[in-house]
Write an enzyme that holds these catalytic residues in place. Structure first.
Site, PDB file in Angstrom:
ATOM      1  N   ALA A  52       0.843  -1.120  -0.054  1.00 16.51           N
ATOM      2  CA  ALA A  52      -0.122   0.117  -0.156  1.00 16.51           C
ATOM      3  C   ALA A  52       0.911   1.219   0.068  1.00 16.51           C
ATOM      4  O   ALA A  52       1.770   1.268   0.747  1.00 16.51           O
ATOM      5  CB  ALA A  52      -1.021  -0.022   1.366  1.00 16.51           C
ATOM      6  N   LYS A 113       6.428   4.677  16.073  1.00 18.75           N
ATOM      7  CA  LYS A 113       6.504   5.001  17.667  1.00 18.75           C
ATOM      8  C   LYS A 113       5.360   5.892  17.945  1.00 18.75           C
ATOM      9  O   LYS A 113       4.902   6.075  19.107  1.00 18.75           O
ATOM     10  CB  LYS A 113       7.922   5.623  17.843  1.00 18.75           C
ATOM     11  CG  LYS A 113       8.454   6.689  17.075  1.00 18.75           C
ATOM     12  CD  LYS A 113       8.911   6.549  16.166  1.00 18.75           C
ATOM     13  CE  LYS A 113       9.632   7.168  15.044  1.00 18.75           C
ATOM     14  NZ  LYS A 113      10.744   6.816  14.478  1.00 18.75           N
ATOM     15  N   GLU A 137       9.741  -3.401  17.396  1.00 17.83           N
ATOM     16  CA  GLU A 137      11.348  -3.407  17.707  1.00 17.83           C
ATOM     17  C   GLU A 137      11.764  -1.965  16.968  1.00 17.83           C
ATOM     18  O   GLU A 137      12.784  -1.056  17.452  1.00 17.83           O
ATOM     19  CB  GLU A 137      12.215  -4.711  17.541  1.00 17.83           C
ATOM     20  CG  GLU A 137      13.694  -4.250  17.676  1.00 17.83           C
ATOM     21  CD  GLU A 137      13.874  -4.056  19.212  1.00 17.83           C
ATOM     22  OE1 GLU A 137      13.721  -5.287  19.866  1.00 17.83           O
ATOM     23  OE2 GLU A 137      14.286  -3.080  19.408  1.00 17.83           O
ATOM     24  N   ILE A 144      18.677  -0.956  16.834  1.00 18.39           N
ATOM     25  CA  ILE A 144      19.162  -1.155  18.112  1.00 18.39           C
ATOM     26  C   ILE A 144      18.021  -2.157  18.776  1.00 18.39           C
ATOM     27  O   ILE A 144      16.990  -1.753  19.010  1.00 18.39           O
ATOM     28  CB  ILE A 144      19.654  -0.215  19.079  1.00 18.39           C
ATOM     29  CG1 ILE A 144      20.544   0.971  18.310  1.00 18.39           C
ATOM     30  CG2 ILE A 144      20.243  -0.426  20.246  1.00 18.39           C
ATOM     31  CD1 ILE A 144      21.056   2.056  19.137  1.00 18.39           C
ATOM     32  N   GLY A 195      16.945  10.622   4.968  1.00 14.99           N
ATOM     33  CA  GLY A 195      16.071   9.970   5.265  1.00 14.99           C
ATOM     34  C   GLY A 195      15.880   9.541   6.773  1.00 14.99           C
ATOM     35  O   GLY A 195      15.320   8.679   7.146  1.00 14.99           O
ATOM     36  N   GLU A 198      11.516  12.488  10.500  1.00 18.79           N
ATOM     37  CA  GLU A 198      10.267  12.268  10.229  1.00 18.79           C
ATOM     38  C   GLU A 198       9.513  13.077   9.252  1.00 18.79           C
ATOM     39  O   GLU A 198      10.274  14.165   8.550  1.00 18.79           O
ATOM     40  CB  GLU A 198       9.449  12.402  11.504  1.00 18.79           C
ATOM     41  CG  GLU A 198       9.872  11.859  12.511  1.00 18.79           C
ATOM     42  CD  GLU A 198       9.862  10.159  12.269  1.00 18.79           C
ATOM     43  OE1 GLU A 198       8.774   9.654  12.467  1.00 18.79           O
ATOM     44  OE2 GLU A 198      10.999   9.711  12.532  1.00 18.79           O
ATOM     45  N   ASP A 209       9.475  13.036  18.826  1.00 16.14           N
ATOM     46  CA  ASP A 209       9.860  11.626  18.412  1.00 16.14           C
ATOM     47  C   ASP A 209      10.449  10.698  19.468  1.00 16.14           C
ATOM     48  O   ASP A 209      10.059   9.764  19.998  1.00 16.14           O
ATOM     49  CB  ASP A 209      10.839  11.689  17.117  1.00 16.14           C
ATOM     50  CG  ASP A 209      11.263  10.118  16.674  1.00 16.14           C
ATOM     51  OD1 ASP A 209      10.641   9.450  16.189  1.00 16.14           O
ATOM     52  OD2 ASP A 209      12.395  10.010  17.021  1.00 16.14           O
ATOM     53  N   LYS A 213       9.577   7.456  22.215  1.00 15.16           N
ATOM     54  CA  LYS A 213      10.226   6.337  22.166  1.00 15.16           C
ATOM     55  C   LYS A 213      10.504   6.320  23.788  1.00 15.16           C
ATOM     56  O   LYS A 213      10.328   5.252  24.337  1.00 15.16           O
ATOM     57  CB  LYS A 213      11.520   6.451  21.501  1.00 15.16           C
ATOM     58  CG  LYS A 213      11.532   6.687  20.248  1.00 15.16           C
ATOM     59  CD  LYS A 213      12.737   7.200  19.457  1.00 15.16           C
ATOM     60  CE  LYS A 213      12.642   6.998  17.840  1.00 15.16           C
ATOM     61  NZ  LYS A 213      13.763   7.771  17.353  1.00 15.16           N
ATOM     62  N   GLY A 316      17.308   5.760   9.466  1.00 10.56           N
ATOM     63  CA  GLY A 316      17.698   5.168   8.152  1.00 10.56           C
ATOM     64  C   GLY A 316      16.883   3.944   7.712  1.00 10.56           C
ATOM     65  O   GLY A 316      16.578   3.285   8.550  1.00 10.56           O
TER      66      GLY A 316
HETATM   67  P1  NDP Z   1       8.411   7.810   4.567  1.00 13.37           P
HETATM   68  O1  NDP Z   1       7.455   9.163   4.552  1.00 13.37           O
HETATM   69  O2  NDP Z   1       9.440   7.757   3.791  1.00 13.37           O
HETATM   70  O3  NDP Z   1       7.317   6.710   3.818  1.00 13.37           O
HETATM   71  C1  NDP Z   1       6.038   6.666   4.161  1.00 13.37           C
HETATM   72  C2  NDP Z   1       5.369   5.889   3.326  1.00 13.37           C
HETATM   73  O4  NDP Z   1       3.978   5.706   3.473  1.00 13.37           O
HETATM   74  C3  NDP Z   1       5.263   6.143   1.583  1.00 13.37           C
HETATM   75  O5  NDP Z   1       5.553   4.997   0.792  1.00 13.37           O
HETATM   76  C4  NDP Z   1       3.837   6.603   1.657  1.00 13.37           C
HETATM   77  O6  NDP Z   1       3.267   6.438   0.114  1.00 13.37           O
HETATM   78  C5  NDP Z   1       2.863   5.720   2.364  1.00 13.37           C
HETATM   79  N1  NDP Z   1       1.846   6.376   2.548  1.00 13.37           N
HETATM   80  C6  NDP Z   1       1.390   7.705   3.366  1.00 13.37           C
HETATM   81  N2  NDP Z   1       0.196   7.708   3.451  1.00 13.37           N
HETATM   82  C7  NDP Z   1      -0.432   6.700   3.036  1.00 13.37           C
HETATM   83  C8  NDP Z   1      -1.512   6.066   2.982  1.00 13.37           C
HETATM   84  N3  NDP Z   1      -2.601   6.818   3.311  1.00 13.37           N
HETATM   85  N4  NDP Z   1      -1.863   4.750   2.622  1.00 13.37           N
HETATM   86  C9  NDP Z   1      -0.843   3.942   2.069  1.00 13.37           C
HETATM   87  N5  NDP Z   1       0.306   4.317   2.151  1.00 13.37           N
HETATM   88  C10 NDP Z   1       0.567   5.635   2.657  1.00 13.37           C
HETATM   89  O7  NDP Z   1       8.320   7.287   5.942  1.00 13.37           O
HETATM   90  P2  NDP Z   1       9.708   6.169   6.491  1.00 13.37           P
HETATM   91  O8  NDP Z   1       9.797   5.242   5.716  1.00 13.37           O
HETATM   92  O9  NDP Z   1      10.909   7.026   7.002  1.00 13.37           O
HETATM   93  O10 NDP Z   1       8.846   5.788   8.045  1.00 13.37           O
HETATM   94  C11 NDP Z   1       7.925   5.069   8.247  1.00 13.37           C
HETATM   95  C12 NDP Z   1       7.624   4.710   9.616  1.00 13.37           C
HETATM   96  O11 NDP Z   1       8.765   4.190  10.254  1.00 13.37           O
HETATM   97  C13 NDP Z   1       7.313   5.882  10.695  1.00 13.37           C
HETATM   98  O12 NDP Z   1       6.341   5.589  11.419  1.00 13.37           O
HETATM   99  C14 NDP Z   1       8.512   6.433  10.966  1.00 13.37           C
HETATM  100  O13 NDP Z   1       8.237   6.948  12.352  1.00 13.37           O
HETATM  101  C15 NDP Z   1       9.311   5.147  11.142  1.00 13.37           C
HETATM  102  N6  NDP Z   1      10.674   4.917  11.563  1.00 13.37           N
HETATM  103  C16 NDP Z   1      11.391   5.541  10.547  1.00 13.37           C
HETATM  104  C17 NDP Z   1      12.720   5.582  10.703  1.00 13.37           C
HETATM  105  C18 NDP Z   1      13.475   6.075   9.626  1.00 13.37           C
HETATM  106  O14 NDP Z   1      14.968   6.375   9.783  1.00 13.37           O
HETATM  107  N7  NDP Z   1      13.156   6.671   8.389  1.00 13.37           N
HETATM  108  C19 NDP Z   1      13.385   4.771  11.789  1.00 13.37           C
HETATM  109  C20 NDP Z   1      12.557   4.384  12.525  1.00 13.37           C
HETATM  110  C21 NDP Z   1      11.092   4.319  12.510  1.00 13.37           C
HETATM  111  P3  NDP Z   1       3.976   7.435  -1.093  1.00 13.37           P
HETATM  112  O15 NDP Z   1       5.158   6.545  -1.228  1.00 13.37           O
HETATM  113  O16 NDP Z   1       2.973   7.110  -2.006  1.00 13.37           O
HETATM  114  O17 NDP Z   1       4.362   8.694  -0.803  1.00 13.37           O
HETATM  115  N1  HSE Z   2      13.387  10.372  12.692  1.00  9.97           N
HETATM  116  C1  HSE Z   2      13.734   9.404  13.674  1.00  9.97           C
HETATM  117  C2  HSE Z   2      15.128   9.646  14.229  1.00  9.97           C
HETATM  118  C3  HSE Z   2      13.861   8.095  13.066  1.00  9.97           C
HETATM  119  O1  HSE Z   2      15.857  10.820  13.758  1.00  9.97           O
HETATM  120  O2  HSE Z   2      15.606   9.153  15.191  1.00  9.97           O
HETATM  121  C4  HSE Z   2      14.346   6.874  13.931  1.00  9.97           C
HETATM  122  O3  HSE Z   2      13.267   6.260  14.512  1.00  9.97           O
END
Ligand code: NDP
Ligand code: HSE
Length: 440
Positions: A52, A113, A137, A144, A195, A198, A209, A213, A316
């Protein structure tokens, strides 16, 4: 329920991947690259049956277009989905989808989180009711492993404190400001590009954030429900180059810390929880001072285990995907072989302490009139509120004199009252900053 692959006796677990951004892309890539290893480790095959996203028109490498959908809720409800990986982010929308999955008995792995900190008990109750697993996790400090150790390895111990650097973006910014004199805005843009940040980076810089946590860590550590709103939260927006220079002059660096402590009332012995996030001065000799770039580090202090330190990549795509996939393997094994991971343990139900009762040390930086008697007035104001001074440093500047006072431990309430009283003194032109000191 896993289905048997007709060509072999290997059961297949149907997976829905929700989100294909920084984390989701890496989850899909690693799943594809190590398919056979996953099958061997699970004793069952993972088959991604839907992905999705929000925008179907974006080009997507490495995914069969037939798998893509913008209907995440419809996807998780499908009969051929056993396991849901939620890496969308946000709270309300993923809550609806994750609840639908758990209510239908489908296990969920999430890196979110904000969702877990806001709705942990509701999600855990739904998982308990349907017998599904809920794993998160990656939600704390990305790669970690700290959620697993608190949930399982330390389940036989009594944890008294968990503290450390819980946010990669702010550590990346503060580290570059300290080491290279880099600008806050430039480093925030770079962290976003890499990346780490948030989707709305104010979640990082305003401390939310890290507060999410901290709430998760405190719940697990103290077997009590602790939500986002229970965490005192201050971010790094107001930290200036001047603050960083003052920290250096005091033999310290500034880090955004998350601190979860079990407080014990000296008279009654009653226990409560303090969970807080704020920027703090950390002595250069402390291990946390050496944590650079987007790395995270977490100390756990337990009654029998003693002091443990967890260190690694806190943000990341690939590091986060690693933690997500560890959970996917555990959840998929349970789908194939039956059984469940332990649920949320909140039996202790400790109350949240008043922030005013928290004790720490403070670095108070003020501008005062440069005349005889000022130091005595300032010192007696600290003394009048029961705040003991450890060191005083004075230097002349164009406005008068800069006075930096470092205190011994005092309560937040006593310090706040002291600062209010200082600001009433004619001799004090301004209190430029008050920053806590931790780690000694
Ligand atoms: P991104 O913003 O990079 O990606 C979010 C994804 O979700 C995109 O593919 C987006 O679609 C999709 N999306 C958004 N809205 C919808 C919707 N309504 N229905 C379906 N898909 C949707 O986020 P991240 O990958 O960075 O982060 C994802 C999660 O992981 C978050 O909760 C974040 O807090 C957590 N996280 C992130 C870390 C990081 O380092 N980035 C580390 C630890 C946790 P589209 O591609 O079309 O825009
Ligand atoms: N935005 C978060 C950070 C991603 O910078 O730590 C990891 O949770």
């Amino acid at each position: 329920m896993a289905e048997l692959n007709t060509e072999s006796t290997t059961p297949t677990v149907g997976v829905a991947l929700l989100g294909m951004g920084t984390v989701g892309r890496e989850v899909l890539r690693i799943l594809g690259e190590a398919e056979q290893d996953f099958t061997a480790r699970i004793d069952g095959r993972l088959e991604v049956r839907g992905v999705a996203v929000s925008d179907l028109s974006k080009p997507r490498e490495g995914v069969d277009p037939a798998l893509l959908t913008d209907d995440a809720l419809g996807l998780v409800k499908r009969d051929d989905i056993d396991l849901v990986i939620e890496v969308i982010g946000g709270i309300d929308y993923p809550r609806t989808i994750v609840m639908a999955a758990l209510n239908a008995g489908k296990s969920v792995v999430t890196a979110n989180k904000a969702l877990v900190a806001a709705h942990a008990m509701e999600l855990a109750d739904a998982a308990d009711a349907s017998g599904a697993d809920l794993f998160f996790e990656a939600a704390v400090a990305a790669a970690i492993p700290v959620v697993g150790p608190l949930r399982r390895s330390l389940a036989g111990d009594k944890v008294n404190a968990v503290m450390g650097i819980l946010n990669g973006t702010t550590n990346f910014i503060l580290d570059a400001m300290d080491k290279r004199g880099a600008s806050y805005d430039v480093m925030l843009a770079e962290a976003t590009e890499l990346g780490y940040a948030e989707a709305d980076p104010s979640a990082d810089v305003d401390g939310y954030d890290a507060a999410s946590k901290a709430a998760i860590l405190a719940s697990l550590a103290f077997h009590s429900p602790v939500g986002f709103d229970d965490v005192h939260c201050e971010g790094i927006r107001n930290i200036t180059a001047d603050d960083i220079a003052a920290a250096k002059a005091a033999g310290c660096t500034i880090k955004l810390l998350g601190i979860c402590e079990r407080l014990v009332d000296e008279e009654s012995g009653d226990e409560s929880i303090s969970a807080r996030v704020y920027p703090a001065l950390v002595p250069l000799s402390h291990p946390l001072a050496t944590v650079s770039e987007s790395f995270n580090a977490i100390f756990v202090i337990a009654e029998h285990a003693g002091r443990l330190m967890f260190y690694g990549n806190g943000a990341g795509g690939a590091p986060t995907a690693s933690a997500v996939l560890g959970d996917v393997v555990a959840a998929a094994r349970n789908v194939v072989h039956g059984g469940r991971a332990p649920g949320m343990s909140t039996y202790a139900n400790l109350p949240i302490a008043d922030f005013g009762a928290v004790r720490t040390r403070y670095h108070v930086d003020m501008t005062v009139q440069d005349r005889p008697g000022v130091l005595a007035e300032v010192a007696s104001t600290f003394a009048a509120h029961g705040v003991s001074i450890k060191t005083v440093r004075q230097e002349e500047n164009v406005d008068g004199a800069r006075l930096v006072v470092i205190t011994h431990h005092a309560t937040e309430q006593a310090l706040e009252e002291t600062v209010d009283a200082l600001m009433q003194l004619e001799a004090v032109k301004n209190v430029r900053s008050v920053i806590r000191m931790e780690g000694n």
